[in-house]
Design an enzyme around this catalytic site. Structure first.
Site, PDB file in Angstrom:
ATOM      1  N   ASP A   1      -7.043   0.785   7.143  1.00 48.95           N
ATOM      2  CA  ASP A   1      -7.388  -0.342   8.003  1.00 48.95           C
ATOM      3  C   ASP A   1      -8.848  -0.745   7.828  1.00 48.95           C
ATOM      4  O   ASP A   1      -9.701  -0.475   8.674  1.00 48.95           O
ATOM      5  CB  ASP A   1      -7.099  -0.032   9.474  1.00 48.95           C
ATOM      6  CG  ASP A   1      -7.045  -1.303  10.323  1.00 48.95           C
ATOM      7  OD1 ASP A   1      -7.490  -2.351   9.828  1.00 48.95           O
ATOM      8  OD2 ASP A   1      -6.573  -1.248  11.472  1.00 48.95           O
TER       9      ASP A   1
ATOM     10  N   LYS B   1     -11.227   5.648  13.709  1.00 45.30           N
ATOM     11  CA  LYS B   1     -10.479   6.306  14.789  1.00 45.30           C
ATOM     12  C   LYS B   1      -9.294   7.023  14.165  1.00 45.30           C
ATOM     13  O   LYS B   1      -8.829   6.650  13.079  1.00 45.30           O
ATOM     14  CB  LYS B   1     -10.006   5.287  15.833  1.00 45.30           C
ATOM     15  CG  LYS B   1      -9.083   4.211  15.287  1.00 45.30           C
ATOM     16  CD  LYS B   1      -8.693   3.218  16.378  1.00 45.30           C
ATOM     17  CE  LYS B   1      -7.756   2.133  15.828  1.00 45.30           C
ATOM     18  NZ  LYS B   1      -7.386   1.153  16.872  1.00 45.30           N
TER      19      LYS B   1
ATOM     20  N   PHE C   1       2.683   6.135   4.444  1.00 49.82           N
ATOM     21  CA  PHE C   1       2.431   7.447   5.044  1.00 49.82           C
ATOM     22  C   PHE C   1       3.355   7.671   6.226  1.00 49.82           C
ATOM     23  O   PHE C   1       3.788   6.727   6.886  1.00 49.82           O
ATOM     24  CB  PHE C   1       0.968   7.566   5.481  1.00 49.82           C
ATOM     25  CG  PHE C   1       0.015   7.747   4.333  1.00 49.82           C
ATOM     26  CD1 PHE C   1      -0.306   9.014   3.881  1.00 49.82           C
ATOM     27  CD2 PHE C   1      -0.531   6.650   3.679  1.00 49.82           C
ATOM     28  CE1 PHE C   1      -1.162   9.195   2.809  1.00 49.82           C
ATOM     29  CE2 PHE C   1      -1.389   6.812   2.611  1.00 49.82           C
ATOM     30  CZ  PHE C   1      -1.704   8.100   2.173  1.00 49.82           C
TER      31      PHE C   1
ATOM     32  N   THR D   1       0.828  -1.202   0.000  1.00 50.29           N
ATOM     33  CA  THR D   1       0.000   0.000   0.000  1.00 50.29           C
ATOM     34  C   THR D   1       0.867   1.259   0.000  1.00 50.29           C
ATOM     35  O   THR D   1       2.093   1.185   0.099  1.00 50.29           O
ATOM     36  CB  THR D   1      -0.907   0.048   1.245  1.00 50.29           C
ATOM     37  OG1 THR D   1      -0.075   0.126   2.418  1.00 50.29           O
ATOM     38  CG2 THR D   1      -1.790  -1.183   1.332  1.00 50.29           C
ATOM     39  N   GLU D   2       0.184   2.380  -0.088  1.00 50.53           N
ATOM     40  CA  GLU D   2       0.859   3.662   0.084  1.00 50.53           C
ATOM     41  C   GLU D   2       1.587   3.692   1.424  1.00 50.53           C
ATOM     42  O   GLU D   2       1.141   3.078   2.398  1.00 50.53           O
ATOM     43  CB  GLU D   2      -0.155   4.800   0.083  1.00 50.53           C
ATOM     44  CG  GLU D   2      -0.860   5.050  -1.213  1.00 50.53           C
ATOM     45  CD  GLU D   2      -1.889   6.143  -1.053  1.00 50.53           C
ATOM     46  OE1 GLU D   2      -1.557   7.337  -1.301  1.00 50.53           O
ATOM     47  OE2 GLU D   2      -3.029   5.824  -0.682  1.00 50.53           O
TER      48      GLU D   2
END
Length: 306
Positions: free
Chosen positions: A155, A138, A94, A91-92
């Site tokens: 997530d 969240k 971050f 995935t990306e």
């Protein structure tokens, strides 16, 4: 120095030995995209010991990431595959999450937080329009590039289909809607978690921090519908407080849907937008600045030096 240890089946990605995150059944490594030249996250989930239900949830997460590949407010999946012992998905990458970013940044204003949360709400709108509830909304799952300020919802491991009978209480307790504990909920549960996340970031503290154990938290949520103490912070502008209260209404029928919330006048309102967040930052980053004027003076000094 990190070493490159593994190549993806498609030959495009190379995994390094550098671990950038880990959980009970998951390791996240830094990897390199040989085609674009960017760094990516190489996620490895150990399937050994997982139940069929857990494996199904993992596969659904991958399926949904593929489904939402063109949605800029949801984490981007680059590649995924499964072996007999693990699921791997790329995935990306971050640099941080929104909760950590808020805790580390003493100069954040209300308008910054509103912009971040508007993007997250758009992601929820897309997910719910596709017939799903996220179930683990969240700020720790709001992944942020601290340089570009791009933020995405990630997530999707707790996502459930709205058309089924929803009974699972999986998720982070302090952010879960009361009806989730009772085993009967729908997409309005995500709105509650969204509002609680907004409040948590404003105050830079976990909701219901005042309760020391799960039993006390359950009693506050289910029996007394007690709002978190951080909602009582005097600095929070009335319009922001009203918006949060709308989202975290104990009765889900009083909460708006994600689509309705997207059209709420709150996003265009300017009251309190320039207020600096008043919650405490990480102790290592705290200063002796006591007022907003002190912060503005420091910011002016920094700009002059630049």
């Amino acid at each position: 120095m990190a070493k490159f240890l593994e190549v993806s089946p498609c030959k495009q990605f190379v995994r390094s030995s550098e671990i950038i995150g880990e959980g009970a059944f998951k390791l996240v490594y830094k990897a390199f995209d040989a085609e674009t030249g960017r760094n990516v996250a190489w996620n490895v989930v150990d399937l050994r010991g997982k139940t069929d239900k857990q494996k199904k949830a993992l596969r659904l997460e991958i399926e949904l990431l593929r489904k939402f590949a063109d949605e800029p407010t949801i984490l981007t999946l680059y590649h995924a595959w499964e072996t007999k012992t693990e699921i791997v998905f790329l995935t990306e990458l971050f640099s941080t999450d929104l909760f950590a970013y808020a805790r580390e940044n003493p100069f954040l204003r209300v308008r910054h937080i509103k912009k971040f949360f508007l993007s997250i709400l758009r992601a929820l709108t897309v997910i719910q329009a596709a017939g799903y509830v996220h179930k683990d909304v969240k700020p720790h799952n709001f992944f942020l590039n601290s340089s570009t300020k791009r933020i995405v919802l990630g997530d999707l491991g707790s996502v459930e289909l709205l058309a089924t009978e929803l009974k699972s209480s999986q998720g982070t307790a302090a952010y879960l809607a009361p009806e989730v504990f009772e085993g009967k909920y729908d997409g309005k549960a995500d709105i509650y978690s969204f509002g609680m996340s907004f409040l948590s970031v404003l105050e830079r503290i976990l909701p219901y921090k005042e309760f020391s154990n799960p039993a006390q938290l359950w009693k506050a949520l289910i029996l007394s519908h007690h709002p978190p103490l951080i909602l009582e912070a005097k600095w929070i502008p009335p319009s922001v407080r009203s918006f949060v209260e709308l989202c975290i209404s104990p009765d889900p029928s009083n909460r708006p849907s994600a689509t309705e919330l997207l059209a709420h006048p709150f996003w265009e309102a300017t009251e309190g937008n320039e207020l600096l967040l008043q919650g405490r930052v990480e102790p290592s980053l705290e200063t002796d600045l006591e007022t907003e004027e002190d912060l503005l003076e420091l910011m002016a000094t920094l700009e002059t030096k630049e």
